[in-house]
Design a protein around this motif. Structure first.
Motif, PDB file in Angstrom:
ATOM      1  N   THR A 272      -4.388 -11.779   0.201  1.00 50.23           N
ATOM      2  CA  THR A 272      -4.030 -10.430   0.630  1.00 50.23           C
ATOM      3  C   THR A 272      -3.419 -10.524   2.021  1.00 50.23           C
ATOM      4  O   THR A 272      -3.982 -11.178   2.915  1.00 50.23           O
ATOM      5  CB  THR A 272      -5.262  -9.514   0.664  1.00 50.23           C
ATOM      6  N   LEU A 273      -2.259  -9.870   2.192  1.00 46.80           N
ATOM      7  CA  LEU A 273      -1.585  -9.878   3.489  1.00 46.80           C
ATOM      8  C   LEU A 273      -1.857  -8.568   4.222  1.00 46.80           C
ATOM      9  O   LEU A 273      -1.926  -7.496   3.603  1.00 46.80           O
ATOM     10  CB  LEU A 273      -0.077 -10.055   3.308  1.00 46.80           C
ATOM     11  N   ARG A 274      -1.970  -8.676   5.546  1.00 44.38           N
ATOM     12  CA  ARG A 274      -2.179  -7.503   6.398  1.00 44.38           C
ATOM     13  C   ARG A 274      -1.397  -7.703   7.680  1.00 44.38           C
ATOM     14  O   ARG A 274      -1.040  -8.824   8.039  1.00 44.38           O
ATOM     15  CB  ARG A 274      -3.660  -7.316   6.741  1.00 44.38           C
ATOM     16  N   GLY A 275      -1.140  -6.604   8.366  1.00 42.17           N
ATOM     17  CA  GLY A 275      -0.513  -6.721   9.673  1.00 42.17           C
ATOM     18  C   GLY A 275       0.970  -6.427   9.657  1.00 42.17           C
ATOM     19  O   GLY A 275       1.533  -5.869   8.707  1.00 42.17           O
ATOM     20  N   ASP A 276       1.643  -6.846  10.753  1.00 39.91           N
ATOM     21  CA  ASP A 276       3.051  -6.497  10.963  1.00 39.91           C
ATOM     22  C   ASP A 276       4.027  -7.547  10.442  1.00 39.91           C
ATOM     23  O   ASP A 276       5.244  -7.327  10.486  1.00 39.91           O
ATOM     24  CB  ASP A 276       3.319  -6.300  12.472  1.00 39.91           C
TER      25      ASP A 276
ATOM     26  N   PRO B  87       0.826  -1.216   0.000  1.00 38.61           N
ATOM     27  CA  PRO B  87       0.000   0.000   0.000  1.00 38.61           C
ATOM     28  C   PRO B  87       0.857   1.261   0.000  1.00 38.61           C
ATOM     29  O   PRO B  87       1.809   1.382   0.772  1.00 38.61           O
ATOM     30  CB  PRO B  87      -0.808  -0.129   1.297  1.00 38.61           C
TER      31      PRO B  87
ATOM     32  N   ILE C  94       4.134  -8.962   7.285  1.00 38.53           N
ATOM     33  CA  ILE C  94       4.028  -9.127   5.834  1.00 38.53           C
ATOM     34  C   ILE C  94       5.332  -9.646   5.235  1.00 38.53           C
ATOM     35  O   ILE C  94       5.324 -10.529   4.373  1.00 38.53           O
ATOM     36  CB  ILE C  94       3.626  -7.785   5.176  1.00 38.53           C
TER      37      ILE C  94
ATOM     38  N   THR D  73      -5.414   1.707   1.265  1.00 38.18           N
ATOM     39  CA  THR D  73      -5.853   0.735   2.274  1.00 38.18           C
ATOM     40  C   THR D  73      -4.662  -0.108   2.712  1.00 38.18           C
ATOM     41  O   THR D  73      -3.911  -0.601   1.868  1.00 38.18           O
ATOM     42  CB  THR D  73      -6.939  -0.181   1.687  1.00 38.18           C
ATOM     43  N   PRO D  74      -4.447  -0.300   4.014  1.00 32.01           N
ATOM     44  CA  PRO D  74      -3.279  -1.040   4.505  1.00 32.01           C
ATOM     45  C   PRO D  74      -3.395  -2.546   4.249  1.00 32.01           C
ATOM     46  O   PRO D  74      -3.558  -3.350   5.171  1.00 32.01           O
ATOM     47  CB  PRO D  74      -3.260  -0.718   5.999  1.00 32.01           C
ATOM     48  N   ALA D  75      -3.322  -2.900   2.983  1.00 34.74           N
ATOM     49  CA  ALA D  75      -3.398  -4.309   2.601  1.00 34.74           C
ATOM     50  C   ALA D  75      -2.466  -4.537   1.417  1.00 34.74           C
ATOM     51  O   ALA D  75      -2.241  -3.647   0.600  1.00 34.74           O
ATOM     52  CB  ALA D  75      -4.832  -4.679   2.220  1.00 34.74           C
ATOM     53  N   ALA D  76      -1.910  -5.741   1.316  1.00 36.39           N
ATOM     54  CA  ALA D  76      -0.939  -6.061   0.270  1.00 36.39           C
ATOM     55  C   ALA D  76      -1.396  -7.293  -0.500  1.00 36.39           C
ATOM     56  O   ALA D  76      -1.208  -8.430  -0.035  1.00 36.39           O
ATOM     57  CB  ALA D  76       0.430  -6.303   0.898  1.00 36.39           C
TER      58      ALA D  76
END
Length: 406
Positions: A381-385, A362, A387, A367-370
């Protein structure tokens, strides 16, 4: 791989490596240790070979160095490192090879500089002695001419001949021609002594990019010997990398060259293996060989104020390099894999779809999503710390699933 038509050349066998004759272009390097220091030399040769150097040249300049070559070879073999060693000789090579036959046998090839090997009409002519030793031990030779150590008698002769021409060439052109003449005349002389045509490699090295291109274009048009490419002194850091890439890419694109060496000056305490990686990356980015998975990463812009994607790209690149020696032994074709690490939505999804595996991180305000793309399709989709760790695991899983075990 590239469809560039390679210049026809003789195939030369150097230990367990083939040069020329359509064989893949070989990456080689050279140690900067004192060869008499066995431990340091073995360590550096091993590191260079592990990095991917397919030939390693070592300096043989003193009796102490020559006396240790066979020991170095034996220690490398004990480490299961069978990279061929090339002996670099100047001035006294004829004596060292004669006095240390174990050295002559342990080396896979001899490098001879006709500008400083010496010449006489006596029975112990240095050039003749080196060729005769190569014949005795069935070793190929590289006749390597350098601008900085060119045979001055030859230069004077050609300058005099040029001065008598109706339209003389400038000094630079005469010196270029002298380099080529030195290489070709020396090769012909070696053949008269008994060296087979397909046991000779030629090089004409200079430090200027345009001179190198001009010399090799002319040399390649006059012979079919296997050719070794490289600037004599490329320089340090980005200058050395850019100069080497500029010169070699032009020649390689024209089908000229069978083996390359990137002569970088290391930073103080720097890693000698950098020159191997640069050589590999030149060939891989030109589509001529594949050595390790390639990472596509965007340069960043105002949309990517976070440095996270830079850190992830660096982490992935390092991970691929570290894993490659293991993967190469286990999986076929993994060196052709591509990975994309992108920083925002503008090009992220598109580039990620074009790679085998891609992650679109991102950008600022997104939006904080990869999203992760595998073989062109969105997979998750990856999220969080975590990644970075999760994406590394996805790459490892992909390799295990995608590529056939050897």
């Amino acid at each position: 791989m590239s469809s560039i038509m390679r210049r026809p050349s003789q195939r030369v066998i150097v230990g367990n490596v083939m040069l020329g004759g359509g064989a893949p272009i070989v990456v080689q390097s050279m140690t900067n240790t004192d060869t008499a220091d066995v431990q340091s030399t073995v360590k550096q040769v091993f590191e260079l070979a592990k990095a991917g150097s397919e030939l390693v040249r070592i300096t043989v300049n003193t009796p102490e160095a020559a006396a240790q070559v066979a020991n170095i070879r034996a220690r490398l073999d004990a480490l299961d490192c069978h990279v061929p060693l090339v002996g670099d000789f100047h001035y006294n090579g004829h004596r060292l090879l004669k006095d240390y036959p174990d050295c002559a046998q342990a080396l896979a090839k001899y490098r001879i500089n006709p500008g400083n090997v010496g010449r006489s009409r006596e029975a112990d002519d240095p050039f003749t002695m080196m060729i005769e030793t190569a014949l005795k031990f069935d070793k190929p030779v590289r006749i390597g001419v350098n601008w900085g150590s060119l045979d001055q008698n030859l230069v004077v002769r050609m300058m005099d001949e040029n001065a008598r021409m109706p339209e003389p060439l400038d000094a630079t052109h005469v010196t270029r021609n002298a380099l080529i003449a030195s290489a070709l005349e020396s090769a012909q002389r070696a053949e008269k002594i008994g060296m087979a045509h397909n046991r000779i490699v030629l090089s004409c090295k200079v430090s200027d990019v345009q001179d190198l291109i001009a010399v090799y274009r002319s040399l390649s048009s006059q012979c079919d010997y296997a050719l070794h490419l490289g600037l004599t002194e490329a320089g340090m850091g980005s200058k050395g990398i850019v100069a080497s890439t500029a010169a070699l890419s032009v020649l390689l694109q024209e089908g000229i060259g069978d083996t390359i060496r990137i002569s970088l000056t290391p930073e103080p305490g720097g890693d000698r293996t950098q020159e191997v990686l640069v050589g590999q990356e030149i060939l891989q980015t030109m589509g001529m060989r594949a050595f390790a998975p390639m990472v596509t990463a965007c340069p960043g812009c105002g949309r990517t104020t976070s440095s996270f994607f830079q850190e992830l790209a660096q982490s992935i690149q390092t991970h691929l390099r570290v894993q490659m020696p293991v993967w190469r032994e286990q999986y076929e074709g993994v060196e052709n894999m591509t990975v994309a690490v992108m920083g925002c939505v503008v090009n992220g999804p598109g580039e990620s779809k074009l790679a085998n595996i891609g992650i679109s991180l991102p950008g600022t305000g997104e939006t904080p999503a990869a999203p992760i793309y595998i073989d062109g399709e969105k997979a998750m989709t990856l999220r969080g710390d975590n990644i970075a760790q999760e994406f590394t695991g996805i790459v490892d899983d992909y390799v295990a699933r995608k590529y056939v075990k050897r």
